[in-house]
Motif scaffolding. Structure first.
Motif, PDB file in Angstrom:
ATOM      1  N   SER A   1      10.371 -10.877   6.106  1.00 28.42           N
ATOM      2  CA  SER A   1       9.859  -9.512   6.223  1.00 28.42           C
ATOM      3  C   SER A   1       8.390  -9.543   6.633  1.00 28.42           C
ATOM      4  CB  SER A   1      10.027  -8.767   4.899  1.00 28.42           C
ATOM      5  OG  SER A   1       9.447  -7.485   4.984  1.00 28.42           O
ATOM      6  N   PHE A   2       8.153  -9.634   7.940  1.00 27.01           N
ATOM      7  CA  PHE A   2       6.768  -9.581   8.414  1.00 27.01           C
ATOM      8  C   PHE A   2       6.159  -8.214   8.105  1.00 27.01           C
ATOM      9  CE2 PHE A   2       8.723  -7.451  11.980  1.00 27.01           C
ATOM     10  CZ  PHE A   2       7.755  -6.561  12.430  1.00 27.01           C
ATOM     11  N   GLU A   3       7.021  -7.189   7.970  1.00 31.32           N
ATOM     12  CA  GLU A   3       6.517  -5.851   7.636  1.00 31.32           C
ATOM     13  C   GLU A   3       5.848  -5.851   6.266  1.00 31.32           C
ATOM     14  OE1 GLU A   3      10.596  -5.010   9.676  1.00 31.32           O
ATOM     15  OE2 GLU A   3       9.689  -6.589   8.487  1.00 31.32           O
ATOM     16  N   SER A   4       6.438  -6.569   5.300  1.00 28.64           N
ATOM     17  CA  SER A   4       5.813  -6.661   3.973  1.00 28.64           C
ATOM     18  C   SER A   4       4.454  -7.339   4.076  1.00 28.64           C
ATOM     19  CB  SER A   4       6.710  -7.452   3.013  1.00 28.64           C
ATOM     20  OG  SER A   4       7.883  -6.742   2.736  1.00 28.64           O
ATOM     21  N   HIS A   5       4.381  -8.381   4.894  1.00 32.19           N
ATOM     22  CA  HIS A   5       3.116  -9.090   5.081  1.00 32.19           C
ATOM     23  C   HIS A   5       2.078  -8.179   5.744  1.00 32.19           C
ATOM     24  CE1 HIS A   5       5.630 -13.071   5.410  1.00 32.19           C
ATOM     25  NE2 HIS A   5       5.746 -12.480   4.220  1.00 32.19           N
ATOM     26  N   LEU A   6       2.484  -7.546   6.835  1.00 34.09           N
ATOM     27  CA  LEU A   6       1.576  -6.702   7.600  1.00 34.09           C
ATOM     28  C   LEU A   6       1.064  -5.532   6.762  1.00 34.09           C
ATOM     29  CD1 LEU A   6       0.237  -5.793  10.267  1.00 34.09           C
ATOM     30  CD2 LEU A   6       2.400  -4.631  10.824  1.00 34.09           C
ATOM     31  N   PHE A   7       1.992  -4.796   6.149  1.00 27.07           N
ATOM     32  CA  PHE A   7       1.580  -3.610   5.406  1.00 27.07           C
ATOM     33  C   PHE A   7       0.903  -3.977   4.087  1.00 27.07           C
ATOM     34  CE2 PHE A   7       5.098  -1.681   8.026  1.00 27.07           C
ATOM     35  CZ  PHE A   7       4.220  -1.060   8.907  1.00 27.07           C
ATOM     36  N   GLY A   8       1.245  -5.134   3.525  1.00 28.09           N
ATOM     37  CA  GLY A   8       0.517  -5.621   2.358  1.00 28.09           C
ATOM     38  C   GLY A   8      -0.931  -5.921   2.710  1.00 28.09           C
ATOM     39  N   ALA A   9      -1.145  -6.614   3.841  1.00 28.79           N
ATOM     40  CA  ALA A   9      -2.503  -6.953   4.283  1.00 28.79           C
ATOM     41  C   ALA A   9      -3.311  -5.703   4.599  1.00 28.79           C
ATOM     42  CB  ALA A   9      -2.451  -7.875   5.497  1.00 28.79           C
ATOM     43  N   ILE A  10      -2.685  -4.740   5.283  1.00 26.72           N
ATOM     44  CA  ILE A  10      -3.377  -3.482   5.609  1.00 26.72           C
ATOM     45  C   ILE A  10      -3.747  -2.739   4.330  1.00 26.72           C
ATOM     46  CG2 ILE A  10      -3.036  -1.173   6.609  1.00 26.72           C
ATOM     47  CD1 ILE A  10      -1.364  -2.585   8.829  1.00 26.72           C
ATOM     48  N   SER A  11      -2.805  -2.663   3.389  1.00 26.10           N
ATOM     49  CA  SER A  11      -3.066  -1.980   2.111  1.00 26.10           C
ATOM     50  C   SER A  11      -4.191  -2.661   1.353  1.00 26.10           C
ATOM     51  CB  SER A  11      -1.800  -1.958   1.251  1.00 26.10           C
ATOM     52  OG  SER A  11      -0.753  -1.307   1.916  1.00 26.10           O
ATOM     53  N   GLY A  12      -4.137  -3.994   1.279  1.00 31.09           N
ATOM     54  CA  GLY A  12      -5.173  -4.737   0.570  1.00 31.09           C
ATOM     55  C   GLY A  12      -6.542  -4.553   1.197  1.00 31.09           C
ATOM     56  N   ALA A  13      -6.591  -4.587   2.534  1.00 27.60           N
ATOM     57  CA  ALA A  13      -7.868  -4.399   3.238  1.00 27.60           C
ATOM     58  C   ALA A  13      -8.417  -2.990   2.984  1.00 27.60           C
ATOM     59  CB  ALA A  13      -7.691  -4.645   4.732  1.00 27.60           C
ATOM     60  N   PHE A  14      -7.535  -1.999   2.997  1.00 29.84           N
ATOM     61  CA  PHE A  14      -7.949  -0.614   2.736  1.00 29.84           C
ATOM     62  C   PHE A  14      -8.507  -0.476   1.322  1.00 29.84           C
ATOM     63  CE2 PHE A  14      -6.625   3.672   1.196  1.00 29.84           C
ATOM     64  CZ  PHE A  14      -7.525   4.417   1.944  1.00 29.84           C
ATOM     65  N   ILE A  15      -7.822  -1.065   0.359  1.00 34.27           N
ATOM     66  CA  ILE A  15      -8.275  -1.001  -1.035  1.00 34.27           C
ATOM     67  C   ILE A  15      -9.583  -1.782  -1.193  1.00 34.27           C
ATOM     68  CG2 ILE A  15      -7.668  -1.715  -3.398  1.00 34.27           C
ATOM     69  CD1 ILE A  15      -4.670  -1.086  -2.349  1.00 34.27           C
ATOM     70  N   GLY A  16      -9.702  -2.926  -0.505  1.00 36.07           N
ATOM     71  CA  GLY A  16     -10.950  -3.688  -0.524  1.00 36.07           C
ATOM     72  C   GLY A  16     -12.108  -2.879   0.020  1.00 36.07           C
ATOM     73  N   TYR A  17     -11.849  -2.145   1.093  1.00 40.10           N
ATOM     74  CA  TYR A  17     -12.876  -1.277   1.680  1.00 40.10           C
ATOM     75  C   TYR A  17     -13.310  -0.205   0.680  1.00 40.10           C
ATOM     76  CZ  TYR A  17     -14.824   2.521   4.465  1.00 40.10           C
ATOM     77  OH  TYR A  17     -15.629   3.537   4.924  1.00 40.10           O
ATOM     78  N   LEU A  18     -12.336   0.455   0.037  1.00 38.58           N
ATOM     79  CA  LEU A  18     -12.656   1.518  -0.924  1.00 38.58           C
ATOM     80  C   LEU A  18     -13.448   0.989  -2.111  1.00 38.58           C
ATOM     81  CD1 LEU A  18      -9.322   3.586  -1.058  1.00 38.58           C
ATOM     82  CD2 LEU A  18     -11.410   4.114   0.206  1.00 38.58           C
ATOM     83  N   PHE A  19     -13.017  -0.165  -2.656  1.00 35.95           N
ATOM     84  CA  PHE A  19     -13.726  -0.736  -3.798  1.00 35.95           C
ATOM     85  C   PHE A  19     -15.130  -1.185  -3.412  1.00 35.95           C
ATOM     86  CE2 PHE A  19      -9.664  -1.383  -6.188  1.00 35.95           C
ATOM     87  CZ  PHE A  19     -10.067  -0.758  -7.355  1.00 35.95           C
ATOM     88  N   ALA A  20     -15.289  -1.787  -2.246  1.00 35.11           N
ATOM     89  CA  ALA A  20     -16.613  -2.253  -1.810  1.00 35.11           C
ATOM     90  C   ALA A  20     -17.557  -1.072  -1.638  1.00 35.11           C
ATOM     91  CB  ALA A  20     -16.490  -3.037  -0.509  1.00 35.11           C
ATOM     92  N   LYS A  21     -17.043  -0.007  -1.045  1.00 37.81           N
ATOM     93  CA  LYS A  21     -17.863   1.195  -0.845  1.00 37.81           C
ATOM     94  C   LYS A  21     -18.286   1.780  -2.194  1.00 37.81           C
ATOM     95  CE  LYS A  21     -17.708   5.426   1.885  1.00 37.81           C
ATOM     96  NZ  LYS A  21     -16.883   6.305   2.696  1.00 37.81           N
TER      97      LYS A  21
END
Length: 194
Positions: free
Chosen positions: A167-187
């Motif tokens: 499931s590359f979709e799980s990998h892709l959307f997991g990475a996108i979700s994690g990056a988005f959450i990382g952005y929010l927490f860093a901000k």
């Protein structure tokens, strides 16, 4: 159980409890899944089907077999431990957020197969650590981000379609979700430092 022995149980806020607890749950469910007549993987994410929506909650803990499970345990333990360096509360927030957001995106956009496995969350932790380090720019965050890039730069290939049963979709959307959450927490964390 005596009062003295009760105090030796690990609190839910401990790194060990958080990481080993999730790994143990995956292991127990895999044992159950190997019993005759039982197929827990039917509880995974089945995109665009109402019956598969509940899979968002179950999919991270279910695996397609022992090889699938064992291939996920080590990277999960390492990346989870790195997120726990900020705090165990932060780990739980990133774990739950990437599992739910990534799982929802898989349910909306994924192929019409059952999607299971901890790898979506692994990619979420990976995306979080890299994005948080880039955005926050503290010495600790940058150091952890560099370590993640050095150790797991090969994960980038997992977000592309390679094999039909992965499931590359799980990998892709997991990475996108994690990056988005990382952005929010860093901000948020940078604003608290001001």
């Amino acid at each position: 159980m005596t009062e003295k022995s009760a105090t030796k149980l690990p609190p839910i806020s401990s790194k060990r409890f958080a990481i080993l607890g999730i790994m143990l749950l995956c292991l127990v469910l895999q044992i159950i899944n190997t019993l005759p007549g039982i197929n827990l993987n039917d509880l995974g994410i089945l995109p665009r089907q109402l019956s598969g929506l509940s899979g968002i909650f179950f999919a991270p803990f279910l695996h397609g077999g022992w090889a699938h499970l064992f291939s996920n345990l080590v990277p999960f333990a390492i990346l989870a431990w790195l997120v726990c360096q900020y705090s165990v509360k932060r780990f739980w927030l990133v774990f739950v957020s990437t599992a739910l957001l990534g799982g929802l995106l898989v349910w909306i956009f994924g192929r019409s197969n059952i999607h299971v496995g901890l790898s979506g969350v692994i990619y979420g932790l990976w995306g979080y650590l890299i994005c948080y380090g880039i955005m926050h720019r503290s010495f600790k965050a940058i150091l952890i981000s560099i370590a993640v890039v050095i150790l797991y730069s090969g994960l980038i290939w997992g977000v592309f379609p390679q094999r039909i049963h992965i499931s590359f979709e799980s990998h892709l959307f997991g990475a996108i979700s994690g990056a988005f959450i990382g952005y929010l927490f860093a901000k948020r964390d940078k604003q608290h430092l001001r």
